[in-house]
Design a protein around this motif. Sequence first.
Motif, PDB file in Angstrom:
ATOM      1  N   ILE A  43       0.871  -1.186   0.000  1.00 30.87           N
ATOM      2  CA  ILE A  43       0.000   0.000   0.000  1.00 30.87           C
ATOM      3  C   ILE A  43       0.904   1.231   0.000  1.00 30.87           C
ATOM      4  N   TYR A  44       0.706   2.090  -0.966  1.00 32.02           N
ATOM      5  CA  TYR A  44       1.468   3.339  -0.999  1.00 32.02           C
ATOM      6  C   TYR A  44       0.591   4.413  -0.339  1.00 32.02           C
ATOM      7  N   ALA A  45       1.046   4.902   0.796  1.00 27.04           N
ATOM      8  CA  ALA A  45       0.233   5.891   1.517  1.00 27.04           C
ATOM      9  C   ALA A  45       0.978   7.209   1.625  1.00 27.04           C
ATOM     10  N   THR A  46       0.259   8.267   1.366  1.00 27.11           N
ATOM     11  CA  THR A  46       0.894   9.572   1.535  1.00 27.11           C
ATOM     12  C   THR A  46      -0.012  10.503   2.323  1.00 27.11           C
ATOM     13  N   THR A  47       0.643  11.375   3.052  1.00 26.11           N
ATOM     14  CA  THR A  47      -0.080  12.366   3.839  1.00 26.11           C
ATOM     15  C   THR A  47      -0.449  13.525   2.934  1.00 26.11           C
ATOM     16  N   LEU A  48      -1.715  13.872   2.913  1.00 28.87           N
ATOM     17  CA  LEU A  48      -2.121  15.032   2.114  1.00 28.87           C
ATOM     18  C   LEU A  48      -2.449  16.196   3.038  1.00 28.87           C
ATOM     19  N   THR A  49      -1.793  17.282   2.756  1.00 22.79           N
ATOM     20  CA  THR A  49      -1.883  18.460   3.608  1.00 22.79           C
ATOM     21  C   THR A  49      -2.038  19.682   2.704  1.00 22.79           C
ATOM     22  N   PRO A  50      -2.849  20.666   3.095  1.00 22.39           N
ATOM     23  CA  PRO A  50      -2.936  21.870   2.252  1.00 22.39           C
ATOM     24  C   PRO A  50      -1.546  22.499   2.035  1.00 22.39           C
ATOM     25  N   GLN A  51      -1.344  23.063   0.860  1.00 24.93           N
ATOM     26  CA  GLN A  51      -0.022  23.577   0.501  1.00 24.93           C
ATOM     27  C   GLN A  51       0.495  24.614   1.513  1.00 24.93           C
ATOM     28  N   LEU A  52      -0.398  25.460   1.991  1.00 24.33           N
ATOM     29  CA  LEU A  52      -0.001  26.497   2.956  1.00 24.33           C
ATOM     30  C   LEU A  52       0.567  25.859   4.235  1.00 24.33           C
ATOM     31  N   THR A  53      -0.055  24.772   4.640  1.00 27.23           N
ATOM     32  CA  THR A  53       0.383  24.066   5.846  1.00 27.23           C
ATOM     33  C   THR A  53       1.714  23.357   5.591  1.00 27.23           C
ATOM     34  N   ILE A  54       1.872  22.814   4.388  1.00 34.33           N
ATOM     35  CA  ILE A  54       3.152  22.178   4.031  1.00 34.33           C
ATOM     36  C   ILE A  54       4.270  23.225   4.140  1.00 34.33           C
ATOM     37  N   GLU A  55       4.017  24.411   3.588  1.00 33.06           N
ATOM     38  CA  GLU A  55       5.055  25.456   3.589  1.00 33.06           C
ATOM     39  C   GLU A  55       5.402  25.919   4.998  1.00 33.06           C
ATOM     40  N   GLU A  56       4.452  25.823   5.904  1.00 32.64           N
ATOM     41  CA  GLU A  56       4.707  26.276   7.276  1.00 32.64           C
ATOM     42  C   GLU A  56       5.326  25.178   8.153  1.00 32.64           C
ATOM     43  N   PHE A  57       4.807  23.955   8.036  1.00 36.21           N
ATOM     44  CA  PHE A  57       5.200  22.921   9.004  1.00 36.21           C
ATOM     45  C   PHE A  57       5.919  21.700   8.416  1.00 36.21           C
ATOM     46  N   GLU A  58       5.878  21.546   7.094  1.00 42.24           N
ATOM     47  CA  GLU A  58       6.490  20.350   6.481  1.00 42.24           C
ATOM     48  C   GLU A  58       7.465  20.789   5.386  1.00 42.24           C
ATOM     49  N   LYS A  59       8.393  21.662   5.777  1.00 41.98           N
ATOM     50  CA  LYS A  59       9.207  22.370   4.781  1.00 41.98           C
ATOM     51  C   LYS A  59      10.084  21.465   3.911  1.00 41.98           C
ATOM     52  N   GLY A  60      10.505  20.316   4.430  1.00 41.74           N
ATOM     53  CA  GLY A  60      11.410  19.465   3.643  1.00 41.74           C
ATOM     54  C   GLY A  60      10.711  18.439   2.769  1.00 41.74           C
ATOM     55  N   THR A  61       9.404  18.536   2.656  1.00 41.57           N
ATOM     56  CA  THR A  61       8.650  17.469   1.982  1.00 41.57           C
ATOM     57  C   THR A  61       8.216  17.882   0.575  1.00 41.57           C
ATOM     58  N   ALA A  62       7.641  16.918  -0.146  1.00 35.34           N
ATOM     59  CA  ALA A  62       7.134  17.221  -1.497  1.00 35.34           C
ATOM     60  C   ALA A  62       5.898  18.115  -1.396  1.00 35.34           C
ATOM     61  N   ASN A  63       5.677  18.895  -2.453  1.00 33.26           N
ATOM     62  CA  ASN A  63       4.479  19.742  -2.397  1.00 33.26           C
ATOM     63  C   ASN A  63       3.228  18.919  -2.660  1.00 33.26           C
ATOM     64  N   LEU A  64       2.105  19.542  -2.428  1.00 29.23           N
ATOM     65  CA  LEU A  64       0.833  18.812  -2.487  1.00 29.23           C
ATOM     66  C   LEU A  64       0.567  18.206  -3.865  1.00 29.23           C
ATOM     67  N   GLU A  65       0.809  19.017  -4.882  1.00 31.80           N
ATOM     68  CA  GLU A  65       0.540  18.543  -6.249  1.00 31.80           C
ATOM     69  C   GLU A  65       1.356  17.272  -6.550  1.00 31.80           C
ATOM     70  N   GLU A  66       2.633  17.316  -6.150  1.00 33.34           N
ATOM     71  CA  GLU A  66       3.504  16.142  -6.369  1.00 33.34           C
ATOM     72  C   GLU A  66       2.992  14.927  -5.606  1.00 33.34           C
ATOM     73  N   ARG A  67       2.558  15.164  -4.378  1.00 36.68           N
ATOM     74  CA  ARG A  67       2.101  14.033  -3.556  1.00 36.68           C
ATOM     75  C   ARG A  67       0.897  13.354  -4.198  1.00 36.68           C
ATOM     76  N   ILE A  68      -0.006  14.156  -4.759  1.00 33.95           N
ATOM     77  CA  ILE A  68      -1.182  13.553  -5.414  1.00 33.95           C
ATOM     78  C   ILE A  68      -0.726  12.754  -6.640  1.00 33.95           C
ATOM     79  N   LYS A  69       0.244  13.319  -7.359  1.00 33.75           N
ATOM     80  CA  LYS A  69       0.751  12.603  -8.547  1.00 33.75           C
ATOM     81  C   LYS A  69       1.407  11.279  -8.149  1.00 33.75           C
ATOM     82  N   THR A  70       2.061  11.255  -6.974  1.00 33.10           N
ATOM     83  CA  THR A  70       2.701   9.995  -6.553  1.00 33.10           C
ATOM     84  C   THR A  70       1.650   8.904  -6.333  1.00 33.10           C
TER      85      THR A  70
END
Lengths: 318, 120
Positions: A138-165
């Motif tokens: 099972i490939y599982a990824t955390t989906l988070t609004p982009q604004l939240t990624i930029e604030e709290f998940e700075k080293g991770t892939a952006n939202l658009e990329e995560r959906i593509k994965t």
Amino acid sequence: MIRKTRFINKYDYGKNIVELDEYVVSLGTNCSLKCEYCYLKFSKTPPKPTIYENLNKLKEELLSLFTQNPQKIFYFNFGETTDSFLTKKHFEILEKIVEIISILSKEYKKFCFIEFRTKTSNIFKFGKKINYQNIKPIYATTLTPQLTIEEFEKGTANLEERIKTLQLAESLGFLTGVRFEPIILYPVLGVTYNELLTSIENLIETYKNLIKDTLEKLNFDYLHSISLSTLRLTKKQFKILKQQQSKLCFFEMFLCPDGKFRYSRPIRLTIYNKLINSIKDITPNLTQKILLSFEPEYIWKNCKIKLKTLPELSQIFL
Amino acid sequence: MNKQTLEKLINSPKVHLTHSQKNFIKETYELLSIFNQQLYTIFEQEFKKITSIENNKFKAGEKFFEYVQQMRYPISFLKLQKLKKIKNLKKYISNLTFEFNEELLPEELQKELKEILNKL
């Protein structure tokens, strides 16, 4: 590196929390993604991401797990103590472990679901089909609004990329897991009642759009599960983050019986119920695939979500 | 605004606050000021308003503490007050928080509790 403690541990959910019956496999420790809320930053871990190579120990543990437990279906989580796709080495060791699990599963007539959880887009770099007997990855990824990624998940892939994965994972034959966790109340527009209500409404709207945008891109036949969970912080995390003036330290959080701070119950239930309804609006059948992670039974009941474990939920994929 | 000015406010002879109340106010200030930089002015204005009306330092302290609690828990404060008013609830729950299963309590309490606990 050699792992001295156990590789495989039954997940400890904490007091009063609904158990999902999953086993954590610690293929490595630590993570370089630096999510602000990650418990690894507050635990005693090696300074750099580490991978363990003494897989004979893992094999012994697995053997005893399979021989001592009559259950047929097992659910393993590979993304708890490190990100499953953090580096190519992680992926290589992960594949070796899958092979070991597959051999023993076949021998002991078990079937295993293995969750690889990531916030990276590295599946594009080194992802490939994982095709072993008695195993469903099972490939599982955390989906988070982009604004939240930029604030709290700075080293991770952006939202658009995560959906593509997720789409790529589907095409490689993985089942997919959509993880809306942690749901972080951000941005908080102010400290008054009205400002707080607006902040919650905004968060719900953002997530509704995120759910719609994601689910319309996915094939539901491959969709294993959708999990929801709002932010939770240990006492230690809360104390340190407060000193750091982190925006994760929301003021209306309460210490729950499992020792974790959570948003107050009316806030959590409002968020969950609205998001569950938005999933139901897309297709009511998806309700059976929804899980509430790390919540007590009364929260599940008040969301009208049937209690289920991960192995139970997985049965439809056999 | 720094900790010293807040200390002055809560140690003022115009109010009586217990040690744990002072700690709660300090923690609340720390948390709220992450989201509002003008918080001291807001606290100070309310403090002045209360102490100008209330001469009794115990009552003034109580009112100021209640104000801070309301600021800290904008959604839950009124709900907690409502829980306290429900007859017999304390018979079943010693610690009044929101984290309990209302379905384990007598049926006549459940509907009211669900309204309080599960909605904004």
